[in-house]
Design an enzyme around this catalytic site. Structure first.
Site, PDB file in Angstrom:
ATOM      1  N   SER A 121       0.843  -1.184   0.000  1.00  0.00           N
ATOM      2  CA  SER A 121       0.000   0.000   0.000  1.00  0.00           C
ATOM      3  C   SER A 121       0.883   1.240   0.000  1.00  0.00           C
ATOM      4  O   SER A 121       2.040   1.187   0.396  1.00  0.00           O
ATOM      5  CB  SER A 121      -0.908   0.006   1.236  1.00  0.00           C
ATOM      6  N   LYS A 173      -4.162  -7.554   2.495  1.00  0.00           N
ATOM      7  CA  LYS A 173      -4.252  -6.425   1.561  1.00  0.00           C
ATOM      8  C   LYS A 173      -5.643  -6.348   0.941  1.00  0.00           C
ATOM      9  O   LYS A 173      -6.165  -5.248   0.693  1.00  0.00           O
ATOM     10  CB  LYS A 173      -3.194  -6.558   0.469  1.00  0.00           C
ATOM     11  N   HIS A 176      -7.736  -4.725   3.534  1.00  0.00           N
ATOM     12  CA  HIS A 176      -7.288  -3.323   3.557  1.00  0.00           C
ATOM     13  C   HIS A 176      -7.997  -2.527   2.465  1.00  0.00           C
ATOM     14  O   HIS A 176      -8.505  -1.422   2.700  1.00  0.00           O
ATOM     15  CB  HIS A 176      -5.765  -3.290   3.370  1.00  0.00           C
ATOM     16  N   ASN A 177      -8.050  -3.075   1.266  1.00  0.00           N
ATOM     17  CA  ASN A 177      -8.673  -2.351   0.164  1.00  0.00           C
ATOM     18  C   ASN A 177     -10.185  -2.285   0.302  1.00  0.00           C
ATOM     19  O   ASN A 177     -10.807  -1.313  -0.133  1.00  0.00           O
ATOM     20  CB  ASN A 177      -8.281  -2.992  -1.167  1.00  0.00           C
ATOM     21  N   GLU A 180     -10.673   0.540   2.519  1.00  0.00           N
ATOM     22  CA  GLU A 180     -10.408   1.753   1.717  1.00  0.00           C
ATOM     23  C   GLU A 180     -11.660   2.163   0.935  1.00  0.00           C
ATOM     24  O   GLU A 180     -12.012   3.345   0.889  1.00  0.00           O
ATOM     25  CB  GLU A 180      -9.257   1.446   0.766  1.00  0.00           C
TER      26      GLU A 180
END
Length: 303
Positions: A121, A173, A176-177, A180
């Site tokens: 990231s 990840k 995480h996205n 986001e």
């Protein structure tokens, strides 16, 4: 310490520069020869083909992929599986689906080749400020990669983590996205409410700048949003079209499989789908945020 970096786009080129500046010996390949040539004056050793990693690097080798998820990454892993030797290590730093990473690791392991998946990231800002790194790997592979992660991270002791076994890095990840997506959607919706209250004539740029200091909702995304609004809060020329690049879908699908309710993340994903069918100011702001942190192209407003 040396490694090869395959894929010198927005992220890969920035990572190469950050490593070169810290004394790493980096060899690089990209399908675009211009991307390789641009880094040669900074010390990059050029590769004309992926296969050259075998003769360019000293065994045991480390080859880091920064490629689009899917076929491109699959073909690169297959190629490396044929040219590398037992004891070498392949790292996938792209946004691959974690189950694909687990499958690729097993295939390479049968050939004696190690594999690690690292979620990365930081977007186009990572070269200057450092990248957030989530690593899935065996203890042995993690130990080999630690010096590289410390160099890429914002500080040697901050911004990187060995999450767990192979697959865990890309799984982290992916989530995480998904987060986001939800954060971006909340900002976009809030600013649209403010914009629609016409009688108050709220200056969104000034308000966003004020919110950056001392408020509960301050964040890097807000910093980027404030900068975009200061430039043009009407967002003229930006089409209200927001692509979804895969990770949000995977997060929602995984939540369904696990029976975990994620109404905020799933709602943000539905809004991205909706942006491809209708026009709203919030969608323009989402598109601008993606461009600000990740360098993603925005669809231009033709009318």
């Amino acid at each position: 310490m040396e490694l090869a970096l395959i894929g010198l786009g927005k992220m890969g080129s920035g990572m190469s520069r950050r490593l070169l500046k810290q004394g790493f010996r980096v060899a690089g390949y990209d399908v675009n020869p211009g991307a390789v040539a641009a880094l040669e004056p900074e010390g990059l050793r050029p590769l004309k083909a992926i296969q050259e990693v075998r003769t360019t690097l000293t065994a045991p080798r480390i080859v880091w992929l920064m490629l689009p998820a899917g076929t491109v990454t699959e073909e690169a892993v297959q190629t490396l599986g044929e040219v590398l030797e037992a004891g070498d290590l392949v790292v996938d730093g792209g946004n691959a689906f974690y189950k694909d990473s687990m499958r690729r690791a097993a295939w390479l392991e049968a050939r004696g080749i190690q594999f690690a998946d690292v979620g990365v990231s930081g977007g186009v800002w990572g070269e200057r400020h450092g990248y957030g790194l989530m690593m899935g790997a065996t203890a042995a592979a993690a130990a080999r990669l630690e010096p590289i992660l410390k160099a890429l991270a914002p500080a040697p002791d901050k911004g990187w983590v060995h999450v767990g076994p192979v697959g865990a890095g890309h799984f982290a990840k992916m989530v995480h996205n998904g987060i986001e997506y939800a954060l971006m959607q909340a900002y976009a919706e809030g600013f649209e409410i403010l914009r629609q209250k016409k009688e108050f004539r709220i200056d969104l740029a000034r308000l966003a700048e004020a919110w950056r200091h001392g408020t509960v909702i301050r964040s890097w995304l807000l910093d980027l949003t404030a900068a975009a609004l200061a430039e043009d809060q009407d967002l003229e020329g930006v089409a209200p079209y927001v692509p979804d690049s895969g990770e949000g879908r995977w997060t929602v699908q995984e939540a369904v499989d696990l029976g975990v309710p994620v109404p905020t993340i799933s709602g943000a994903l539905w809004e991205r789908f909706a942006s491809q069918q209708e026009a709203r100011y919030a969608y323009k702001l989402l598109a601008v945020m993606r461009r600000a942190f990740g360098g993603h192209a925005v669809k231009r407003n033709e009318g």
